[in-house]
Design a protein around this motif. Structure first.
Motif, mmCIF file in Angstrom:
data_model
loop_
_atom_site.group_PDB
_atom_site.id
_atom_site.type_symbol
_atom_site.label_atom_id
_atom_site.label_comp_id
_atom_site.label_asym_id
_atom_site.label_seq_id
_atom_site.Cartn_x
_atom_site.Cartn_y
_atom_site.Cartn_z
ATOM 1 N N LYS A 1 -4.733 -7.762 -8.010
ATOM 2 C CA LYS A 1 -4.769 -7.490 -6.570
ATOM 3 C C LYS A 1 -3.774 -6.369 -6.275
ATOM 4 O O LYS A 1 -2.607 -6.452 -6.628
ATOM 5 N N VAL A 2 -4.278 -5.317 -5.640
ATOM 6 C CA VAL A 2 -3.399 -4.189 -5.344
ATOM 7 C C VAL A 2 -2.851 -4.339 -3.925
ATOM 8 O O VAL A 2 -3.600 -4.573 -2.984
ATOM 9 N N VAL A 3 -1.540 -4.234 -3.809
ATOM 10 C CA VAL A 3 -0.889 -4.378 -2.505
ATOM 11 C C VAL A 3 -0.585 -2.986 -1.949
ATOM 12 O O VAL A 3 0.111 -2.188 -2.590
ATOM 13 N N ASP A 4 -1.125 -2.687 -0.777
ATOM 14 C CA ASP A 4 -0.872 -1.383 -0.156
ATOM 15 C C ASP A 4 0.455 -1.405 0.592
ATOM 16 O O ASP A 4 0.718 -2.311 1.387
ATOM 17 N N VAL A 5 1.271 -0.395 0.323
ATOM 18 C CA VAL A 5 2.615 -0.320 0.912
ATOM 19 C C VAL A 5 2.781 1.034 1.608
ATOM 20 O O VAL A 5 2.437 2.080 1.042
ATOM 21 N N ALA A 6 3.280 1.013 2.831
ATOM 22 C CA ALA A 6 3.578 2.253 3.563
ATOM 23 C C ALA A 6 5.027 2.625 3.288
ATOM 24 O O ALA A 6 5.916 1.788 3.425
ATOM 25 N N VAL A 7 5.263 3.864 2.887
ATOM 26 C CA VAL A 7 6.618 4.294 2.555
ATOM 27 C C VAL A 7 6.954 5.549 3.366
ATOM 28 O O VAL A 7 6.218 6.541 3.327
ATOM 29 N N GLY A 8 8.066 5.507 4.088
ATOM 30 C CA GLY A 8 8.430 6.613 4.973
ATOM 31 C C GLY A 8 9.507 7.505 4.387
ATOM 32 O O GLY A 8 10.569 7.019 3.989
ATOM 33 N N VAL A 9 9.231 8.800 4.318
ATOM 34 C CA VAL A 9 10.215 9.770 3.860
ATOM 35 C C VAL A 9 10.645 10.531 5.111
ATOM 36 O O VAL A 9 9.991 11.473 5.540
ATOM 37 N N LEU A 10 11.720 10.033 5.737
ATOM 38 C CA LEU A 10 12.173 10.581 7.022
ATOM 39 C C LEU A 10 13.242 11.630 6.773
ATOM 40 O O LEU A 10 14.332 11.318 6.275
ATOM 41 N N ILE A 11 12.911 12.869 7.081
ATOM 42 C CA ILE A 11 13.760 14.000 6.717
ATOM 43 C C ILE A 11 14.477 14.513 7.964
ATOM 44 O O ILE A 11 13.831 14.905 8.932
ATOM 45 N N ARG A 12 15.814 14.476 7.907
ATOM 46 C CA ARG A 12 16.623 14.947 9.028
ATOM 47 C C ARG A 12 16.647 16.482 9.034
ATOM 48 O O ARG A 12 16.259 17.105 8.049
ATOM 49 N N GLU A 13 17.157 17.063 10.121
ATOM 50 C CA GLU A 13 17.194 18.534 10.210
ATOM 51 C C GLU A 13 17.957 19.182 9.059
ATOM 52 O O GLU A 13 17.623 20.272 8.628
#
Ligand SMILES: Nc1nc2c([nH]c(=O)n2[C@H]2C[C@H](O)[C@@H](COP(=O)(O)OP(=O)(O)OP(=O)(O)O)O2)c(=O)[nH]1
Length: 226
Positions: A5-17
């Motif tokens: 079973k594949v688990v979908d994961v959201a991953v955020g790459v939040l880049i500051r100025e």
């Protein structure tokens, strides 16, 4: 959980100025607790990746995410789960981050040491944050049908990033298997190299004007190579 079973994961790459990226430690009680990672979490039923990120960033860190772009999707098998990580980049977020689940967190540059150890697969991905939006010559590019093994040697000596010019999906799959940092494709094959609308590696679209950058990023490209 069954093995395949594949688990979908959201991953955020939040880049500051200043180019630094938001990283946080994994809370107690989760697998790999104490390791550092990009913020995110599993998709809930019916959510898009962006919606899941908006929810997770608010729940975990009180950060409000306005917009995000697909970056690439990567599968990985852990002992505890087989995950499909959907990385999205954003420069469009606000609010002062707070530790809502007892995590440590901060903004770090790709070459900076975090206070704790990153999840093993995240280190390479953090390096890729510095890939320019418009392709520069300071990157090694190989044509996969040639001597691809050479890539590993070049990576250590001279170039920080190694990418492959790919003519089709098969080439891109080879680049994924070799863990290249990026691929370059022609605009006419871009769509065919995606996995359900998301790239499998950061992808530059070749022979398009730099002024079309935003347009291609909306479609999932990392950047353009004019
Ligand atoms: N958030 C995040 N997860 C990552 C990264 N890299 C990586 O391999 N993963 C893996 C670790 C986990 O197996 C999975 C994320 O699951 P999780 O347990 O943190 O998700 P969650 O917050 O929704 O957890 P829960 O509420 O269901 O307990 O993805 C990363 O950079 N960020």
């Amino acid at each position: 959980m069954s093995e395949d079973k594949v688990v979908d994961v959201a991953v955020g790459v939040l880049i500051r100025e200043d180019g630094r990226v938001l990283l946080a430690s994994r809370p107690e009680g989760k697998p790999w607790a104490g390791y550092w990672e990009f913020p995110g979490g599993k998709l809930e039923d019916g959510e898009t990746v962006h919606q899941a990120l908006v929810r997770e960033l608010d729940e975990e860190l009180g950060v409000r995410l306005a917009d995000s772009f697909p970056w690439f999707v990567k599968e990985h098998r852990y002992e505890h789960a087989h995950v499909r990580l959907h990385f999205r980049r954003s420069r469009d977020f606000f609010g002062e981050a707070l530790s809502k689940e007892g995590q440590d967190f901060g903004f770090y540059a790709a070459n900076e040491r975090t206070p704790g150890v990153l999840l093993p697969i995240d280190q390479n991905i953090l390096n890729r944050v510095d890939l320019p939006d418009v392709w520069e010559d300071s990157t090694a590019v190989l044509t996969l049908s040639e001597n691809a093994l050479h890539a590993t040697v070049v990576r250590d000596r001279k170039y920080r990033f190694v990418g492959a010019r790919c003519g089709n999906l098969d080439d891109v799959m080879k680049a994924v298997a070799m863990d290249f940092d990026f691929v370059i494709v022609k605009p006419e094959v871009f769509e065919a190299t995606l996995w359900k609308g998301e790239p499998r590696l950061p992808t530059y679209v070749e022979d398009v004007p730099a002024s079309d950058l935003r347009l291609w990023q909306d479609r999932g490209a990392h950047g353009v190579k004019p």
